[in-house]
Enzyme design. Structure first.
Site, PDB file in Angstrom:
ATOM      1  N   LEU A  14      -6.221  -6.159  -4.916  1.00  9.56           N
ATOM      2  CA  LEU A  14      -5.640  -6.833  -3.753  1.00  9.56           C
ATOM      3  C   LEU A  14      -6.691  -7.186  -2.710  1.00  9.56           C
ATOM      4  O   LEU A  14      -6.676  -8.287  -2.151  1.00  9.56           O
ATOM      5  CB  LEU A  14      -4.561  -5.937  -3.125  1.00  9.56           C
ATOM      6  N   GLN A 112       2.312  -4.887  -7.286  1.00 12.72           N
ATOM      7  CA  GLN A 112       0.876  -5.179  -7.220  1.00 12.72           C
ATOM      8  C   GLN A 112       0.451  -6.076  -8.366  1.00 12.72           C
ATOM      9  O   GLN A 112      -0.379  -6.968  -8.189  1.00 12.72           O
ATOM     10  CB  GLN A 112       0.064  -3.891  -7.231  1.00 12.72           C
ATOM     11  N   TYR A 212      11.117  10.653  -3.691  1.00 12.28           N
ATOM     12  CA  TYR A 212      10.130  11.724  -3.594  1.00 12.28           C
ATOM     13  C   TYR A 212      10.887  13.031  -3.783  1.00 12.28           C
ATOM     14  O   TYR A 212      11.857  13.317  -3.057  1.00 12.28           O
ATOM     15  CB  TYR A 212       9.423  11.701  -2.239  1.00 12.28           C
ATOM     16  N   GLY A 307       4.572   5.738   2.522  1.00 14.11           N
ATOM     17  CA  GLY A 307       4.502   4.827   3.660  1.00 14.11           C
ATOM     18  C   GLY A 307       4.299   3.388   3.245  1.00 14.11           C
ATOM     19  O   GLY A 307       4.582   2.464   4.002  1.00 14.11           O
TER      20      GLY A 307
END
Length: 520
Positions: A14, A112, A212, A307
């Site tokens: 990226l 991605q 999670y 995050g």
């Protein structure tokens, strides 16, 4: 055989591809080399937050990223014992939360793998050359440039570049050769990930999900389950201790047991498509620049995934570096402009990496919690649009260079992002953000400033355009930008404010400011 390129970029992730795209947008070609055979094929980071989408919008890629996003009902983030429950906490309900008051751009949820393919295609359209299965063997630099030796199936060749961009990952051999150390919280833990095919429709509804997990029955006591671009494929992971075990210890029987514990479906019919290991670390390079070499992406900062800002930060590194490299290579700026890459991006990298670490504690590593640890910043307005740059700007008296400000109450101070405002034009409503991206822009309300802009642009031979607000283009802009009706605001190509005159000024004032910003 030897060849020449203005910028050599090592790494086609990226960060490297973003740098190539935005260099191309500013008219500067680059050579990108990547040791792997292609862009990423493994599900990794996903999601493009609003600030990254602003940059992608400037590059003409907003629609492509949205088009590559799964057609789901949103994004669900939970802390739980397993994907079947019980649920301890629900963090986020919708990736596409509206921030219309801050930006004209939306968010996207492309993986991605998809994002890298889109960036690579656009980079080539804008003049970049990308070579896969090509490795950087060595490099050296002096005051005249960088000499690199590359190898591929055909052999080795030398490349001379004016600048080298290190986008070569968290281990970064380039960073190591430069002797640049790292600092941060260190290693959080190791995990094994499986890409699996399974029918989880009874557990996961029509949303992209990230779980999670905290469960003592899981290896390492932690786990993760995440959607991919395919509704029947998921990434499943659990912790492990590399001091005591390795991949061989996870037999098929044990792997299936762990995968079923993660999903909470004891008899789940599952096919394992791929197995890999990964390590979660929080490290930031001590310097982002060394001579003619500049670090971006994981070479500059690694962070836990909690995050979702790692990939976005990598992409934005390229956006913020590219216009500076292009300006220096065109002769519009002195080399000192590039000193601001470290001064501006390292504090932001440290901020975001630390915030991801705090997120990791909250979401699935409570054992790492220490007394006095601050909670993570959860306000997207702060993380996406509230950070300031204090390098290539003309700071005002009384400005102490604070890293953060409230983006919902813009000040217009140099170093802060130019506020998004809606302007009325003969062609319809336009955001101020859409005025920026390819040159410096002077926002002003008087013809005197427009004439001064043209004069300075000609004198310094720089890409500088005036934008009058008044007449055909109207909008209430003076308050958010902190100027009077006869003031002016100089905005950098990356939509950050470089300088402002709160009242009347002269061409000499503007020229002095621009010379300071550009190291002229």
């Amino acid at each position: 055989m030897s060849e020449r390129t203005p910028v050599l970029i090592v790494g086609a992730g990226l960060a490297g591809l973003s740098t190539a795209v935005f260099l191309g947008l500013h008219g500067t070609p680059s050579l990108v080399v990547e040791r792997h055979e292609s862009t990423s094929t493994h599900p990794k980071a996903r999601g493009q937050q609003h600030h990254a989408m602003e940059a992608l919008r400037l590059a003409g890629l907003e629609a492509a990223m949205i088009g590559a996003s799964p057609k789901s009902q949103g994004f669900l983030l939970r802390i739980a014992e397993s994907a079947s429950g019980p649920v301890f906490r629900e963090i986020l309900h919708d990736t596409f939360a509206p921030l219309d008051h801050l930006t004209p751009a939306g968010a996207a949820d492309a993986s991605q793998a998809s994002a890298e393919r889109i960036l690579a295609e656009r980079a080539r359209e804008l003049g970049a050359e990308i070579r896969f299965a090509t490795k950087l063997e060595s490099f050296e630099q002096d005051e005249n440039g960088v000499r690199a030796v590359l190898s591929d199936a055909a052999g080795t060749r030398a490349v001379h570049a004016d600048y080298l961009v290190a986008a070569d990952g968290h281990r970064s051999p380039i960073r190591e050769q430069l002797g640049i150390g790292t600092h941060g919280r260190g290693t959080l833990g190791h995990s094994i990930h499986w890409l699996v095919r399974a029918d989880l429709s009874a557990v996961v509804d029509d949303r992209q999900v990230m779980y999670y997990l905290q469960n003592p029955k899981l290896s390492g006591g932690t786990g993760v389950l995440a959607s991919t671009d395919h509704p029947d494929q998921f990434v499943v992971g659990v912790g492990y201790d590399p001091e005591r075990e390795d991949l061989a210890d996870f037999t098929e029987e044990r792997s299936l047991e762990q995968i079923r514990l993660v999903t909470g479906v004891p008899e789940l019919d599952v096919e394992i498509l791929m197995t890999d290991t990964t390590v979660a670390t929080m490290r930031v390079a001590d310097r982002f620049s060394a001579g003619r070499v500049h670090l971006v992406g994981d070479a500059a900062h690694t962070m836990p995934p909690q995050g979702g800002m790692g990939g976005n930060t990598a992409l934005m590194d390229g956006f913020y570096l590219a216009w500076k490299l292009a300006a220096v290579l065109r002769g519009e700026a002195g080399p000192g402009l590039l000193d601001s890459h470290d001064a501006e991006r390292r504090p932001v990298g440290e901020l975001i990496a630390e915030n991801q670490y705090r997120n990791a504690i909250v979401r699935n590593r409570p054992d790492l919690a220490r007394e006095g640890d601050a909670p993570p910043i959860e306000d997207p307005a702060v993380l996406l649009f509230g950070y300031r740059h204090n390098g290539a700007v003309v700071r005002e008296p009384g400005d102490e260079g604070e890293l953060l400000e409230d983006a919902t109450r813009p000040t217009g101070r140099p170093g802060s992002r130019a506020p998004h405002l809606r302007l009325s034009t003969p062609d319809g409503v336009l955001s101020t953000i859409d005025l920026f991206g390819r040159s410096f822009v002077l926002l002003a309300g008087t013809d005197a400033w427009a004439k001064a802009t043209d004069e300075v642009a000609a004198t310094l031979e720089v890409r500088l355009k005036p934008q009058l607000i008044g007449g055909e283009v109207t909008g209430d802009w003076t308050g958010p930008y902190g100027v009077d009706a006869d003031g002016a605001v100089l905005v950098r190509p990356d939509r950050f404010i470089a300088w402002r005159s709160q009242g009347p000024g002269t061409a000499a004032d503007l020229e002095k400011a621009l010379r300071a910003v550009l190291d002229r």
